[in-house]
Every structure is written in structure tokens, then in C-alpha cells.
Write a protein that holds these residues in place. Structure first.
Motif, short mmCIF file in Angstrom:
data_model
loop_
_atom_site.label_atom_id
_atom_site.label_comp_id
_atom_site.label_asym_id
_atom_site.label_seq_id
_atom_site.Cartn_x
_atom_site.Cartn_y
_atom_site.Cartn_z
N ARG A 1 0.65 -0.97 -0.34
CA ARG A 1 -0.02 -0.59 0.25
C ARG A 1 0.75 1.11 -0.10
O ARG A 1 2.01 1.31 0.31
CB ARG A 1 -1.00 0.06 0.89
CG ARG A 1 -0.15 0.02 2.26
CD ARG A 1 -1.05 0.38 3.41
NE ARG A 1 -0.97 0.57 5.41
CZ ARG A 1 -0.58 -0.72 5.53
NH1 ARG A 1 -0.63 -2.17 5.36
NH2 ARG A 1 0.01 -0.19 7.22
N GLU B 1 1.09 4.90 1.12
CA GLU B 1 0.27 6.14 2.30
C GLU B 1 1.21 7.19 2.27
O GLU B 1 1.86 7.57 1.77
CB GLU B 1 1.14 5.74 3.69
CG GLU B 1 0.64 4.55 4.16
CD GLU B 1 0.71 4.10 5.30
OE1 GLU B 1 1.74 5.06 6.21
OE2 GLU B 1 0.87 2.81 5.60
N ALA C 1 -3.82 11.08 4.78
CA ALA C 1 -3.93 9.95 5.07
C ALA C 1 -3.05 10.17 6.65
O ALA C 1 -4.23 9.66 8.07
CB ALA C 1 -4.12 8.51 4.86
N PRO D 1 -1.40 5.29 9.16
CA PRO D 1 -3.17 4.41 10.06
C PRO D 1 -3.63 4.21 10.88
O PRO D 1 -4.38 4.35 12.02
CB PRO D 1 -3.31 3.41 8.60
CG PRO D 1 -2.17 3.88 8.29
CD PRO D 1 -1.02 4.54 8.87
#
Length: 839
Positions: free
Chosen positions: A244, A246, A250, A253
């Protein structure tokens, strides 16, 4: 224009007069409490949001971060360089480190980070020459053969700068103290193991890189926005499953999800204050409306139209809403410093001043509460007939109950769903609140009706009290509901704090496993069994682990984009720990389907944990496909299991028969209980098995308990607003029937009732209300506690009826005393004066 000015001037004069008369103070105080509770949480979470936005690149260590559980394709780094971006690499994993400390050999779990020479691309890496010395900022990795470690690890190992430690099979010298590092912020809330940093080039020599190792690979990139966008487009088709990208938009997480969860938890606690304040506002407005019927009738006689009268009250409500929002915002801004003190030290974020958004949200709360809880009732005032001045028996105009109730419900529902942030949680919150209120009101109405059959057996004071309550049946039921909802909320907080946490602790017997062993190689299982047996310890169970990624359910490919729930998206984006067993684990229970038989040990079958199946939409008979490395394995779901995750024993989402997975790359995992006096065994174990990682679950639980206790204190802090709102409900409920009681007791005095008899009757009446409200509240709190235990905490629940009953008695006496003290002044007024005023 002139008429408008006159109306505004008159509205302000009336507002000033009524404020000094005390008519509107309760309404304003309730609004201030509601706005303060919401803005206190809002200001705190807004500061964290701004900190994440301002420091996101520094927290990530770069502008973009590519993350995967396996080595990232070299093509990604080439694409980043081709786009003109800076590139750095990082590998993270937990591992045991060992050192010869001052008190002998010691071993501790460390969060290892192997970084390249360009780390970090954003943010500051700060190191110090010795503990507590000033730190300097730099960029790069430790020199080959050395490490930088956090002070906590030095203290745990009993070593200092210049000493050596062992990571895997590699001896490394401690060159400096690691003071701060960007990537550590993202895991601050649950940061158990101290950090150890080494050069990426030294990592292979540790011998810790195996196919079954729990390693996270990161590629950090930084550069101009247009170059980053070009890299995003080029990298997207190169990403494989589980990889993924990032960005700074964002945030990390782990941190953002934990903070969002805390925001909702604190927000719902604040919402309880808003709910109670809304009840107080509605009750205060109801009394305010009845006390202004004469004034509205007089205004109609003086020629004021309904529109002008309505404008007068709308102006007053608008002024009150604005003033309460401003005052509540100031109080909330000051109160958020308490939340910062309780939770701020769990973070390493520098919190900037908040924005104006929480204050605007507080203004919206004030408007919604006034519009929903006050305006529908006050809209009846302009409909008072002018004849009311001459004929007092006309009373209030018939309320438009459906409209008023509908607007109030819509306002309350809007606040609940707004604060909950999702429809399911909002539905549960709204449904539960309405159910409790309906049960309280209905139960109070039934009990008060039933008192009629007991009047002949009661003393004079109790008989008068029972008759008074039955005569005001609707108002009395409303008072019981108001008292009860406040007591229920406060008791429920005590249930969660005491009984549910006690139930969770009862699930952990003294010999609950407190250490996990991971990354065990297959050939080491027999050696570890002999190791434990030689020391007279019970040999723990060893379970095989195969790392695989779910790629398909039936014919449907599995991707994070397929799911809307965040939990499901996270699950399918990572690798699962698959295992094989011939028999079901002792602490698992098959709840659907069947376990495989003796002749199916090599069949393509799977056993799936029930919660995972519900989250990902897996059913019995589904064909699951997993990718293990570059290989694919398929199997059909033949049973669903219920797993005791909080048993701290080894558990798995997916289990297969032995023959299906045993040829894949495998490591083993185990858990065992280690008494405190046997700590030295860990050092021996790490010396003999340097690749094996020992995870101290006791340390993890201590960290979780710390977070839970801080969040619990924060919730209790927010519940101070709830306590104030509950007292306002109590006061509003007492005041709601004050005018009726004044007339009632004046008639009784005129008919010969003594002041002492009426005082006894008054105290008894409120004691009955308190007993009814607290009795129902105790049952409601115990029931809601059981619901939370079963549906949320999943722990056995045994309510402490002794202290619940004691708290109920205290609450009943408190309601009775408060009601008596708040209304006994009505008996000081001459009966004739009261009767003349109300005829």
C-alpha cells in the motif's frame, strides 16, 4: 424598519427582565453545558487533527511511503529515481536483543529498524552521546557495526553507550542514544518495545531474515508535488496485493484509527451530556411557556399580531443561543486542557492551537438544541387567545404534539448520528436511549396508576403524596423518566468502570500465558521442548504458521476496494497466519459445520473463525484461495469456529488439515506462562535460539491498561459535564410541576391542612419519585451493562447488586431531599395570595 426596531428593543427588554427574574437561567445554563461538553472534545481532537496535518510528512519520514510485508520490487525505487524523487529504505520487525549488563546477561524485546543512509527524508532524527544529554538532529543511519538505541532499552539491558549487544547472531556496539525519530510517532499509543536502529547493510548478517519472519518493508520517497503525482501514477500498476501507498493526507493509519476511535468514544460521552441538557431545556421551556400565557394574552389585547409575538420570542431564543454558544465555547476551550493533560502525554505530537471549527460546531449544537427542544413548544405562545386575560380557565392552546415531538426527535437524532459518525453506531445509540426513556416513562405511569389500590393502607402523608402524584400522572411520569435517565447514565458509568473490567480480569487466571515465542524454525521445535523439560517446566504447545494472503472467495477476487468497512479492508490488505491441526484447539468451539475426519487429513479444507467469516462475507462451502509466496493454495470452508481471543493462547483465523499446508515455508509459534522469579530463563533461551522472538504479553497488557486507564479518566472527565447536566435535569424536573404544586398546596392550606402535614406530604412525594426513578434506573443500568458485556466487551458479567442497590437508595434519597429543599418555599406563601393570583 421602525416596527422592526421597536420589536427588537422590546424583545431585548423582555429578555433582560426575565433573565433577572430567573426565568431563562436554567435554559441558558443547560445550553452552556451542552456546548462546553461538545467543544471540549472538539477542541482536543481538532488540535490532534491539525498536528497530524502539519506534521504528517515528518511523522511518515517522507512525503509518500510504500509499505509491504515482503521486499518491495526494485522497479518501484527505479520509478521514484526516474521521477526525480529522493528515496530511502527502512525495514522494521520485533526481535530479542541480548547484552551482558552490569547485573549479568539480560534480554529484551526491541522494535528493530534497519535504515538506509538517506533516512529520514522528512522530519528529524535526533541522537544524543549519552542518556539525558542534549540531542542533535542528523540524517542517516548508524555506522556499520553500531546501533542507536532508546534510553529505555539501555536501562532494561543494564548497559550504556559504548557497550555491545547482540541482535540475532551479530554483535553490535551502542554508539548513541536515539532521542526521537519520525516513524515512532505513528505507534506511540501502543509502543511497547523500545527502538533499536542499525544500518540496512548490517541486517543480513543478523541471520533474522527468513521467509517466515514478521518484517515490514518501507520505501520512503520525497520531492515536489508534481513529481509525487507522477510517481503515484507510475507506481499504481506495479503494486502487488498487500502493498500500500500512504500519503501525508491520510496520516499514519495506526495513529489516526486509534485517535478516531478515541474521538468517537469521548464524543459519545459528551453526547450524553447534550442529551440530558436537552431534556432539561425541554422541561424548562415547557414551564416557561405556561408561565407566559398571560403575557401573550395581554400582548394580543394590545394589538400585537401572532407574527409580532413570534418575532419577540424568536429574537430572545436567538440571543440566548448565541450567548450560550460563546460562553460554552470559552468553557470548552478551557476544559480541553484537561483532556490534553490526561491524554496528551500518550502522544509525541506537538499540539498546535485549535481552529475555529469546534466553536462553529458548538454554535450548531446550540441552534439545533434550541430549534429542536425549545422552539416547537414556544411556537404555541402566539396562539394564545386575547380572551385569556379575562378567562384564565382557557389555559394553553392545544399543542401540536406530532409536530413538536417530531422536530425534537429529529434534532436529537441529528446530534446522535453527527457525533457517532456512522449509521450503525448512531442507530444503536438512538434506539437504546429511546428504549430506556420509553421504559422509564411507561413503568412510572403503570406504578403510579397502581398506587391507587394501596392508598387505604397508607399513612396520611403517604396517602396525600400518592394522590398528588396520581393527580398529576403525566407530569409525574415525566419527572420519573427525567430523574431515571440521569441516574441510569451515572450508574452505567459505574457499571462499566467496575463490573465489566472486573469481569474481564476474572477471565485471566494466574497461569494465563504471558510470553509468546514467534519465528521458531521447524528444526528448533524439538530443541525447545527439551529446553523447557530440562528446567522442569510444562512443555508449551507449538503451532505451525504459514503466511498467506486471501486472494479470492469462490470466483470473486478479494481486494480492499471490494469492502466498505475499514476493518474488512485492513484484513484483506495483510497476510494471514494460516495453521494446520488434526483436531480442533481445546479453547475453540465449532459453531457451524463439522471438523475433518481421520481420512481427510490431506483434503483441501479450511476452518474459519466466525467473526472473520462475518466480516469478509465467507460462508460454509465457500472456496477460499490464498497466495503463499508465489504459490496458490485453495480449500473449501467446512466449519466456523468461535475463538477466545482474550485467552492469550495461540489462536488462528484459518486452520487446515495437516496435509494441505505442511510443504509450504513454515515457522512455529507458542505461548507459555513465565513466573516473575524465572526471568533469567529468557536470557538462556535467547542465547541458545537468537532468531526466536519473545513477546512479553505482560508488558503489552501493562501498556493497554495504561491507555485504558487514561481514556477512562478522560471519559470520566467529560462525564463531569454529564453530572452537571444531570443536576440540571433534576432541577428542571422539580421546577416543572412547581406551579401546579403551589395551587394544590394553597387549596390544601385553605381547607385546613397544617404546614407540618403538607411538608411531610411534600417530602414523601419526592421520595416516592426518587424511589421509582432509582429502582427503574438500577434495573436499566444492570440491563445495559449486560448488553455491553455481551455485544461489545464480550466478557462474563455479574452485576454487583449490593452497590447498585446502595447507589439506588442514595439516588432516591438525593432526589427526595433535592425536591423537598427546592419546593418547600411554596408553603411560606399565604394561601389567599396564591388563590387570588390564579383566579
Amino acid at each position: 424598519m421602525k416596527g422592526a426596531c421597536v420589536s427588537l428593543s422590546l424583545a431585548l427588554r423582555l429578555l433582560r427582565r426575565e433573565w433577572w427574574a430567573g426565568e431563562l437561567r436554567l435554559l441558558v445554563i443547560a445550553l452552556v453545558v451542552a456546548v462546553a461538553s461538545m467543544t471540549a472534545v472538539g477542541f482536543f481532537t481538532d488540535r490532534i487533527r491539525l498536528a497530524l496535518e502539519q506534521q504528517a510528512a515528518a511523522i511518515l519520514g517522507g512525503d509518500l511511503v510504500l509499505t509491504a510485508s515482503r521486499r518491495l520490487p526494485p522497479a518501484l525505487a527505479r520509478e521514484a529515481h526516474a521521477a526525480g524523487l529522493e528515496v530511502a529504505e527502512m525495514v522494521e520487525f520485533p526481535s530479542m536483543v541480548m547484552a551482558q549488563g552490569r547485573a549479568g546477561p539480560r534480554s529484551r524485546l526491541a522494535a528493530v529498524a534497519a535504515v538506509s543512509r538517506d533516512y529520514p527524508l522528512r522530519g528529524e532524527l535526533r541522537v544524543a552521546p549519552r542518556p539525558f544529554a542534549p540531542a542533535r538532529a542528523l540524517r542517516g543511519a548508524p555506522p556499520r557495526g553500531t546501533v542507536w538505541v532508546e534510553r529505555r532499552l539501555l536501562e532494561d539491558l543494564g548497559i550504556t553507550v559504548g557497550d555491545t549487544l547482540r541482535l540475532g547472531v551479530l554483535e553490535l556496539q551502542v554508539a548513541a542514544v536515539l532521542a526521537s525519530e519520525p516513524a515512532r510517532v505513528s505507534t506511540t499509543l501502543f509502543n511497547v518495545a523500545p527502538r533499536l536502529m542499525l544500518a540496512l547493510e548490517d541486517l543480513p548478517a543478523t541471520g533474522l531474515l527468513t521467509p517466515a519472519s514478521r518484517i515490514r518493508h518501507k520505501l520512503l520517497v520525497a520531492g515536489a508535488p508534481q513529481d509525487l503525482q507522477a510517481f503515484r501514477r507510475a507506481a499504481a500498476p506495479l503494486l502487488r496485493a498487500g502493498e500500500r501507498l500512504e500519503g501525508v493526507e491520510a496520516g499514519p493509519p495506526a495513529l489516526t484509527q486509534a485517535l478516531e476511535r478515541a474521538r468517537r468514544f469521548l464524543g459519545l460521552a459528551a453526547l450524553v451530556s447534550v442529551m440530558l441538557a436537552g431534556i432539561a431545556i425541554a422541561m424548562a421551556t415547557r414551564r416557561y411557556m405556561h408561565r407566559h400565557l398571560d403575557a401573550c394574552g395581554l400582548l394580543r389585547c394590545l394589538g400585537c399580531s401572532r407574527r409580532e409575538i413570534l418575532a419577540l420570542y424568536l429574537v430572545q431564543l436567538a440571543v440566548l443561543a448565541v450567548a450560550a454558544a460563546l460562553a460554552g465555547g470559552v468553557l470548552g476551550y478551557l476544559a480541553q486542557y484537561g483532556l490534553v493533560a490526561l491524554l496528551g502525554n500518550l502522544l509525541t505530537l506537538a499540539l498546535p492551537p485549535p481552529s475555529i471549527q469546534p466553536w462553529l460546531a458548538g454554535m450548531a449544537v446550540a441552534v439545533i438544541m434550541v430549534a429542536g427542544f425549545s422552539l416547537p413548544l414556544l411556537l404555541h405562545l402566539p396562539r394564545v387567545p386575547a380572551l385569556r386575560v379575562l378567562r384564565r380557565e382557557l389555559g394553553a392552546p392545544p399543542p401540536q404534539g406530532v409536530l413538536a415531538g417530531g422536530v425534537g426527535m429529529a434534532a436529537f437524532a441529528a446530534l446522535v448520528f453527527w457525533q457517532a459518525g456512522e449509521w450503525r453506531l448512531g442507530t444503536y445509540m438512538l434506539g437504546g436511549t429511546l428504549a430506556v426513556m420509553l421504559v422509564l416513562g411507561a413503568a412510572a405511569w403503570l406504578v403510579l396508576r397502581a398506587l391507587g389500590g394501596l392508598e387505604g393502607r397508607l399513612s396520611v402523608a403517604w396517602r396525600f403524596a400518592a394522590r398528588g402524584l396520581r393527580r398529576r400522572l403525566g407530569s409525574s411520569a415525566l419527572q420519573v423518566a427525567a430523574f431515571g435517565i440521569g441516574i441510569t447514565v451515572l450508574l452505567l458509568l459505574m457499571v462499566v468502570r467496575n463490573d465489566l473490567l472486573a469481569g474481564w480480569q476474572r477471565q485471566l487466571p494466574p497461569d494465563t500465558p504471558n510470553r509468546f515465542l514467534i519465528n521458531i524454525r521447524p528444526q528448533q521445535v524439538a530443541e525447545l521442548e527439551a529446553f523447557f523439560a530440562a528446567r522442569g517446566m510444562t512443555t508449551p504447545g507449538f503451532y505451525p504458521v504459514v503466511r498467506g494472503r486471501l486472494t479470492a472467495i469462490g470466483e470473486t477476487p478479494v481486494t480492499p476496494e471490494r469492502y466498505t468497512e475499514e476493518q474488512a479492508r485492513r484484513l484483506v490488505a495483510r497476510e494471514f497466519n494460516l495453521s494446520w491441526m488434526a483436531a480442533p484447539p481445546a479453547h475453540n468451539r465449532v459453531v457451524a459445520g463439522r471438523w475433518w475426519q481421520a481420512g481427510e487429513m490431506e483434503a483441501a479444507l479450511f476452518s474459519v473463525e466466525r467473526g472473520l467469516a462475518e466480516t469478509l462475507g465467507i460462508a460454509l462451502g465457500d472456496l477460499l484461495e490464498y497466495r503463499v509466496g508465489e504459490q496458490v493454495v485453495r480449500g473449501r470452508v467446512v466449519n466456523l469456529r468461535e475463538v477466545e481471543w482474550d485467552s492469550f493462547r495461540v489462536n488462528f483465523f484459518v486452520i487446515a488439515p495437516p496435509g494441505l499446508l505442511q510443504d509450504f515455508p513454515t515457522s512455529y509459534i507458542s505461548s507459555f506462562y513465565l513466573p516473575p522469579q524465572e526471568e533469567g530463563l529468557l536470557t538462556e533461551l535467547v542465547q541458545r535460539f537468537p532468531n526466536v522472538t519473545v513477546i512479553d504479553v505482560a508488558a503489552i497488557m501493562d501498556q493497554v491498561r495504561l491507555v485504558m486507564s487514561r481514556v477512562s479518566l478522560a471519559v470520566e472527565y467529560v462525564f463531569l459535564f454529564t453530572l452537571v447536566a444531570g443536576l440540571l435535569v433534576l432541577y428542571a424536573a422539580i421546577q416543572s410541576t412547581l406551579d401546579e404544586r403551589i395551587r394544590d398546596y394553597a387549596i390544601r392550606r385553605a381547607l385546613g391542612g397544617s404546614r407540618r402535614q403538607l411538608l411531610h406530604s411534600l417530602a414523601t412525594e419526592f421520595l416516592l419519585l426518587g424511589l421509582l426513578a432509582s429502582g427503574i434506573a438500577v434495573a436499566a443500568a444492570a440491563g445495559l451493562g449486560g448488553l455491553l458485556a455481551a455485544a461489545v466487551f464480550e466478557v462474563p458479567y455479574r452485576p454487583s447488586w449490593g452497590w447498585l442497590a446502595a447507589a439506588g437508595v442514595v439516588a432516591a434519597v438525593g432526589v427526595g431531599l433535592a425536591g423537598y429543599l427546592g419546593t418547600r418555599g411554596i408553603l411560606r406563601r399565604p394561601p389567599l395570595q396564591t388563590l387570588l393570583e390564579r383566579t
